[in-house]
Structure formats: C-alpha cells, structure tokens
Design an enzyme around this catalytic site. Structure first.
Site, PDB file in Angstrom:
ATOM      1  N   THR A   1       0.822  -1.206   0.000  1.00 56.09           N
ATOM      2  CA  THR A   1       0.000   0.000   0.000  1.00 56.09           C
ATOM      3  C   THR A   1       0.859   1.261   0.000  1.00 56.09           C
ATOM      4  O   THR A   1       1.955   1.277   0.578  1.00 56.09           O
ATOM      5  CB  THR A   1      -0.897   0.024   1.255  1.00 56.09           C
ATOM      6  OG1 THR A   1      -1.511   1.311   1.370  1.00 56.09           O
ATOM      7  CG2 THR A   1      -0.107  -0.216   2.533  1.00 56.09           C
TER       8      THR A   1
ATOM      9  N   TYR B   1      -1.834  -0.085  10.201  1.00 58.65           N
ATOM     10  CA  TYR B   1      -2.101  -0.726   8.906  1.00 58.65           C
ATOM     11  C   TYR B   1      -0.872  -0.619   7.986  1.00 58.65           C
ATOM     12  O   TYR B   1      -0.369  -1.623   7.476  1.00 58.65           O
ATOM     13  CB  TYR B   1      -3.322  -0.077   8.248  1.00 58.65           C
ATOM     14  CG  TYR B   1      -3.476  -0.443   6.801  1.00 58.65           C
ATOM     15  CD1 TYR B   1      -3.781  -1.754   6.426  1.00 58.65           C
ATOM     16  CD2 TYR B   1      -3.277   0.495   5.783  1.00 58.65           C
ATOM     17  CE1 TYR B   1      -3.901  -2.105   5.091  1.00 58.65           C
ATOM     18  CE2 TYR B   1      -3.398   0.152   4.449  1.00 58.65           C
ATOM     19  CZ  TYR B   1      -3.702  -1.150   4.108  1.00 58.65           C
ATOM     20  OH  TYR B   1      -3.806  -1.497   2.779  1.00 58.65           O
TER      21      TYR B   1
END
Ligand code: UDP
Length: 328
Positions: A118, A142
């Site tokens: 990501t 995350y």
C-alpha cells in the site's frame, strides 16, 4: 504463461477481480478466503474455492503442496482507523499470518509471490509524485503491518531464493465493467464508495474532510486507479516472475491526482444528480496529496492501463452499487 496459483482473499474486492483475470489467462486458480470480508458470490466461477483461514497451517501445506507455482496474497485487514484501535489485531492478521504463509511457501518450495502492499507505507510524505525509493514512514498500524511484510519478503528472498513483486496500491476504485463484482464492504469510509451510497439513497450526504489543504481547490488529492487495471498489474507481475524477473517493489497508480471536488463533480456528471455535501474538518491522518510516481511498473512489467478515466471509475462504481442493492 500459466500454471496453478493460490489467491488468498480471492472473494474480496481486488482479489476477485484478479482471480477472474488469472482464469481468463488460462491459470488454474485456487482461492482461499475465510469470508470475513469477502463474498462467496464474488469469487469467479471456474476457480476452486476453499473456505478457510490463513492461520490454518495444515490447510496451507495441503494447498501449497498441490502443484501451486505462485501465491497472490490479498487477504488482510485494510481499514486504517480500525488498525489504530486494534493494532495487535492488524499485526496478527496482516503480518503474522503472512509470516505463516511465507513459511509454508518456503517449506513447500513455492518460489513466486505477489503481495498487496500500500501507498500507506509512505506515511505523511511531502513528495508529489512519490517514488518507490522515498522514505517509508507509515503513520498507521495498517501501513506498518504492510511494510513489515515487505521486509519479510526482502529477507526471505535473500535467504531462500523466493522471488516476489510487492505492489504498493494507491486509491483503488471502480468495479468490473459488467458489474459482476465490486466493493462490498460494510461501514465503508472510502470516498467513492461513500459517494455512491449517497447517490443510491443509503446515506443522506457526503462530508468533505478539509477544504483548506494547499491544493488547487483546497480538497485532498489522490491517485485513483481502476480495479480492473490494478488486477491486470498482478497478471503482468506474475508473467514477469515466471519469466525469471527479479524481486520488485512497485507503485501501482496512474501518476495523476484528482481532488475530492473533482471526484464529486465526475459522479454528478455520470449520474446527472447533485450530491448533497457538507464541509467537515480534516480527517486525522489524511495527507494533502498522494500521487504515485508511476513509470517503473510500466517499464518493468509492460503494464498498460486501459481505464485511466475518472468518469469510468465512478460510473462502474455506481453501476455496481446499484446492482448490489437491487436497483440496477
Ligand atoms: N474523503 C472525504 N469524505 C469521505 C471520505 C474521504 O472527503 O467521506 C476524502 C479524504 O479526506 C481523502 C480522499 O477523500 O482526501 C480519499 O480518501 P479515502 O478514504 O477514499 O482514501 P485514503 O486516501 O484515505 O486511503
């Protein structure tokens, strides 16, 4: 080139689109999904579907030992604020489970791995566009959980000869052009998903988080990429690894930014409706602008995006949402 692949999270949003394209390219596809976020109906017909958990080591050994030549690993948790509230849950689900999967790959001799990383690994970067070699300073558990996996891949590759491609996704949106699958998460927080929920009467209005950013119109700018193009990047990455390509970490975006207001305007044009909006304060953790430096993936993988069009992205998202809730 084709073979037999394992797609973890293949009943989820990006995994299911990719599984379809892998099948279309002639691969045998095994999907492993625990359906915690995925939907059985989104897994493409023609794939072998196994409902199970990544933490089930015996199951992993059995699947990986059945002639799998590559793993495409999508399964994981993806909600940034949730990761702040439950960091250990995120490190377990994203980092520990991937550790187990990598261990099983080494034990079973599966040597090719494609990982869903990501742009959140860049954190609060001021670089626009941001290149792959920018500092990685994630600001959420995350992002950290994904970066730790990139490190495990790097070191496992060096020690055991595994070859991998980690794709750092920017803002993924849109849906299958025939509305067979799309984003289905409950309590969605992503801009385009929230906006199509407003347009389909499931929410009253859309909050614009921040109108005072140092951008052209004051709203946040992101690099939105159509999920079908993103799925195709995985197919290209697999071809690349099967052609003996080296390990790579690649940005996956178009390299161009759209503001929140531009996204809303595009949706208003394709729907011919006005979206009720209200200005709201900036959301914690949001950066002003996040856009990929996007050249490397095209050069290395020969990836050619075909849906680099904001109106197409929002129109397919809206078509899918209408179908999903029974309006279309
Ligand atoms: N955003 C917004 N209202 C919403 C959801 C998002 O204004 O209801 C903005 C957000 O501040 C950011 C952009 O839309 O500038 C993209 O946010 P999203 O949550 O879709 O993705 P992120 O970039 O946070 O991963």
């Amino acid at each position: 080139m084709y073979g037999k692949v394992l797609v973890t999270g293949g009943a989820g949003y990006i995994g299911s689109h990719t599984a379809q394209q892998l099948l279309d390219a002639g691969n045998d596809v095994v999907i492993l999904d625990n359906l915690s976020n995925g939907h059985r109906a989104m897994a493409p017909e023609g794939a072998r579907f196994v409902r199970g958990d990544l933490a089930d080591r015996a199951l992993l050994a059995e699947i990986l030992g059945s002639g799998i030549d590559a793993v495409l690993h999508f399964a994981g948790s993806i909600v940034v604020p949730e990761s702040v509230a439950d960091p250990l849950g995120y490190y377990r689900n994203n980092t520990l489970n991937t550790h187990g999967l990598l261990q099983a790959c080494v034990e079973q001799g599966v040597g090719q791995f494609i990982f869903s990383s990501t742009a959140a690994v860049y954190g609060d970067t001021a670089l626009v566009p941001v290149p792959e070699n920018a500092p990685t300073l994630p600001i959420s558990p995350y992002g950290a959980s994904k970066l730790m996996t990139e490190w495990m891949l790097r070191d496992t590759a060096a020690a055991h000869g595994l070859r991998y491609v980690a794709l750092r996704y920017f803002n993924v949106a849109g849906a299958d052009l025939r509305a067979r699958r799309g984003q289905s998460s409950k309590n969605a927080t992503h801009l385009i998903k929230v906006a199509v929920e407003v347009l389909t009467g499931q929410r009253e209005k859309l909050a614009i988080f921040g109108g005072d950013y140092p951008t052209d119109d004051g709203t946040g700018v992101r690099d939105y990429i159509h999920v079908v193009d993103l799925a195709n990047a995985h197919v290209k990455a697999l071809d690349y690894l099967r052609g003996d390509g080296d390990c790579q970490v690649l940005n996956c975006g178009y390299g161009k930014g759209s503001s929140v207001k531009q996204v809303i305007a595009a949706l208003e044009r394709v729907s011919n409706r006005k979206i009720p909006v209200e200005m709201a304060p900036r959301r914690a953790g949001d950066v002003a602008e996040l856009v990929a430096e996007a050249g490397r993936i095209r050069g290395l993988l020969g990836w050619q995006p075909e849906h680099d069009d904001l109106e197409l992205i929002v129109r397919t998202a809206l078509d899918w949402e209408r179908k999903r809730i029974g309006l279309g």
